[in-house]
Design an enzyme around this catalytic site. Structure first.
Site, PDB file in Angstrom:
ATOM      1  N   ASP A  11      22.351  12.376  18.495  1.00  0.00           N
ATOM      2  CA  ASP A  11      22.348  11.900  19.878  1.00  0.00           C
ATOM      3  C   ASP A  11      20.936  11.595  20.377  1.00  0.00           C
ATOM      4  O   ASP A  11      19.942  12.017  19.781  1.00  0.00           O
ATOM      5  CB  ASP A  11      22.946  12.968  20.804  1.00  0.00           C
ATOM      6  CG  ASP A  11      24.456  12.884  20.887  1.00  0.00           C
ATOM      7  OD1 ASP A  11      25.016  11.920  20.352  1.00  0.00           O
ATOM      8  OD2 ASP A  11      25.061  13.791  21.492  1.00  0.00           O
TER       9      ASP A  11
ATOM     10  N   LYS B 181      23.786   8.008  23.440  1.00  0.00           N
ATOM     11  CA  LYS B 181      24.292   7.350  24.640  1.00  0.00           C
ATOM     12  C   LYS B 181      23.413   7.737  25.823  1.00  0.00           C
ATOM     13  O   LYS B 181      23.245   8.916  26.138  1.00  0.00           O
ATOM     14  CB  LYS B 181      25.741   7.770  24.924  1.00  0.00           C
ATOM     15  CG  LYS B 181      26.736   7.225  23.906  1.00  0.00           C
ATOM     16  CD  LYS B 181      28.154   7.602  24.259  1.00  0.00           C
ATOM     17  CE  LYS B 181      28.404   9.074  24.001  1.00  0.00           C
ATOM     18  NZ  LYS B 181      29.805   9.452  24.191  1.00  0.00           N
TER      19      LYS B 181
ATOM     20  N   ASP C 263      25.062  22.028  23.721  1.00  0.00           N
ATOM     21  CA  ASP C 263      26.205  22.630  23.042  1.00  0.00           C
ATOM     22  C   ASP C 263      27.331  21.611  22.959  1.00  0.00           C
ATOM     23  O   ASP C 263      27.588  20.887  23.930  1.00  0.00           O
ATOM     24  CB  ASP C 263      26.680  23.866  23.809  1.00  0.00           C
ATOM     25  CG  ASP C 263      27.886  24.504  23.162  1.00  0.00           C
ATOM     26  OD1 ASP C 263      27.694  25.382  22.300  1.00  0.00           O
ATOM     27  OD2 ASP C 263      29.027  24.120  23.508  1.00  0.00           O
TER      28      ASP C 263
ATOM     29  N   MET D 279      24.274  15.682  34.749  1.00  0.00           N
ATOM     30  CA  MET D 279      24.429  14.229  34.913  1.00  0.00           C
ATOM     31  C   MET D 279      24.674  13.821  36.369  1.00  0.00           C
ATOM     32  O   MET D 279      25.468  12.935  36.662  1.00  0.00           O
ATOM     33  CB  MET D 279      25.577  13.718  34.029  1.00  0.00           C
ATOM     34  CG  MET D 279      25.343  13.941  32.550  1.00  0.00           C
ATOM     35  SD  MET D 279      26.786  13.568  31.515  1.00  0.00           S
ATOM     36  CE  MET D 279      27.857  14.976  31.858  1.00  0.00           C
TER      37      MET D 279
END
Length: 494
Positions: free
Chosen positions: A34, A56, A89, A165
């Site tokens: 990631d 992403k 995680d 986020m």
């Protein structure tokens, strides 16, 4: 049995990865990683392992989630050891559940390896405990990605609220939490790149934090924590008080030798950028060294001027018909690192220089009569002639044999230009070779805005000869001495 492993990479500091995750990376055939997974962890995998970026970011997805799941199923069905390396995680807002479902539906064996989720790392590295007997016994994790899907009347009143986020939507989130009855004066903070040397923290209140985020132009990825525990930060913060926190430091040593310096700087809070300017390679022809090893018993002295010399000499000794019993002469080491390399093989050092350069070694040997003595020096192909020339003048018979070579990496200019664009605060030089190779690749002008730290006078003289000013020079010509010089300069600056 080979399978797919959904592995938590932790919150940012690569040292926070678990032992199991490290082992799996070392055995991986394929890694899907990631945007938030520390890039340093990829080096743990075997060189031949496939590395696929599937990160992403907001409005910038390398692959869709369905494509990532399909790729996991594809690689898993090939019977490979697959590591899906995910920031934080896998099961805490990491979409690991969806990936596990896809694997289960396809009949692909898998395991889930937990990681330190970002709020736990942030709590530790900002001095804000998520729970505290005097402040809170309830913690809620919530995603702020879709504000309208959350019942803020319930969630917003949690004693400690962690918002993933939610940076770009925090204006709305704060309004709704305050409207639900939360005090506008509740302490709050936003943390970007938590646990990393470039960690950025904004603290305020529920009412003031949205404006602070806009004022400072804070960008994702960031996590927000709301609650009374934020008030403990001023007392408990330790990470940002490390002496080199916020300093970006380039390490130019060979990759095999960078570990001690890089790890020490990292432990002091620095952001370490490894830029190997030399590659250690075997000698193209070992005839001379093998001949010397075949007659080891005839040498009165063995002189080692680097840990690399020790390593390659002993490698060739292992490859020969002889072993350590063939050594009859006294052993001399240029400094403590070289001595430690010898002692790891249970070889005692008879003489070590007090000043860790050739001149220091000569001073240390001045108490010994070398007239007629046979001396073996196993070292790099290119090195100063000071030591063998002076030993010969003193009457010794000196054999200098090539044990290894130091060469600049092929992509040095390209990598150096890219890394210097990140505006490091310091660049360290631990030998004349590191200096010559870097300046040869990019020119002295490229270093004009960077402070330079030299390990000693020989390296400093080379830098000045190349047109590069020396900011500081270690008084003890070792890696610890170099770090101490940087710390002293840091104290002087502040």
């Amino acid at each position: 049995m080979k399978k797919v492993y959904l592995v938590g990479a932790g919150p940012g500091d690569p040292e926070l990865i678990t032992l199991k995750a490290k082992r799996l990376l070392e055995q991986a055939d394929c890694i899907l990683y990631d945007h938030l997974a520390p890039a340093e962890l990829l080096s743990l995998a075997p060189p031949a392992a496939e590395r696929l970026y599937v990160g992403k970011k907001k409005s910038d997805h390398a692959l869709s989630q369905d494509e990532i799941c399909a790729l996991l199923v594809d690689r898993g069905s090939q019977g490979l050891n697959v590591v899906r390396l995910k920031g934080g995680d896998p099961f805490i807002f990491g979409r690991g559940g969806e990936e596990a479902e896809a694997l289960a539906n396809a009949g692909i064996p898998f395991e889930v390896v937990p990681g330190v989720t970002s709020p736990l790392g942030i709590a530790a590295y900002t001095g804000v405990p998520l729970t505290h007997r005097d402040h809170t016994s309830v913690v809620s994790f919530v995603t702020g990605h879709e504000v309208d899907k959350i019942d803020w009347n319930k969630t917003g009143l949690s004693e400690t609220l962690v918002v993933f986020m939610g940076l770009s939507q925090f204006d709305q989130i704060a309004e709704r939490i305050i409207a639900a009855g939360r005090s506008p004066s509740t302490p709050a903070m936003a943390v970007r790149w938590g646990t990393r040397p470039d960690q950025e923290v904004l603290t305020g209140t529920l009412a003031s934090l949205p404006a602070l985020i806009h004022e400072h132009g804070l960008k994702p990825p960031a996590t927000i924590i709301v609650g009374e525990v934020v008030s403990l930060r001023s007392k408990l913060s330790w990470y940002e008080r490390l002496p080199l926190f916020g300093r970006r430091i380039v390490v130019t040593r060979a990759r095999e030798q960078a570990g001690t310096l890089s790890q020490s700087l990292h432990a002091l809070g620095a952001e370490v950028i490894e830029l190997p300017t030399i590659e250690i390679r075997p000698a193209p022809d070992y005839t001379a060294l093998d001949r010397a090893i075949a007659s080891l018993s005839t040498y009165d002295w063995l002189l080692f001027t680097s840990t690399n010399g020790v390593r390659f000499f002993l490698d060739r000794l292992d490859a020969s018909a002889a072993d350590l019993r063939a050594i009859r002469g006294r052993i001399c080491a240029i400094g403590p690192a070289t001595r430690e390399a010898l002692e790891r093989f249970h070889l005692k050092v008879d003489v070590m220089a007090e000043q860790y350069v050739a001149e220091g070694l000569l001073t240390a040997l001045s108490a010994h009569d070398l007239s007629g003595a046979r001396v073996l020096i196993a070292r790099a192909a290119v090195a100063r002639d000071t030591l063998p020339a002076e030993l010969t003048r003193r009457g010794a018979h000196v054999d200098v044999v090539e044990a290894y070579r130091t060469l600049p990496p092929d992509d040095l200019a390209q990598r150096a230009t890219a890394l210097l664009a990140r505006q490091p605060h310091w660049i360290t030089f631990t030998s004349s070779s590191t200096a010559r190779n870097l300046v040869s690749a990019i020119g002295p002008a490229a270093l004009k805005n960077v402070r330079t730290a030299s390990i000693g006078p020989i390296t400093s003289a080379t830098l000045r000869e190349l047109g590069v000013p020396v900011t500081i020079e270690a008084t003890t010509f070792t890696v610890p001495g170099l770090i101490e010089a940087i710390l002293l300069q840091r104290n002087h600056d502040t």
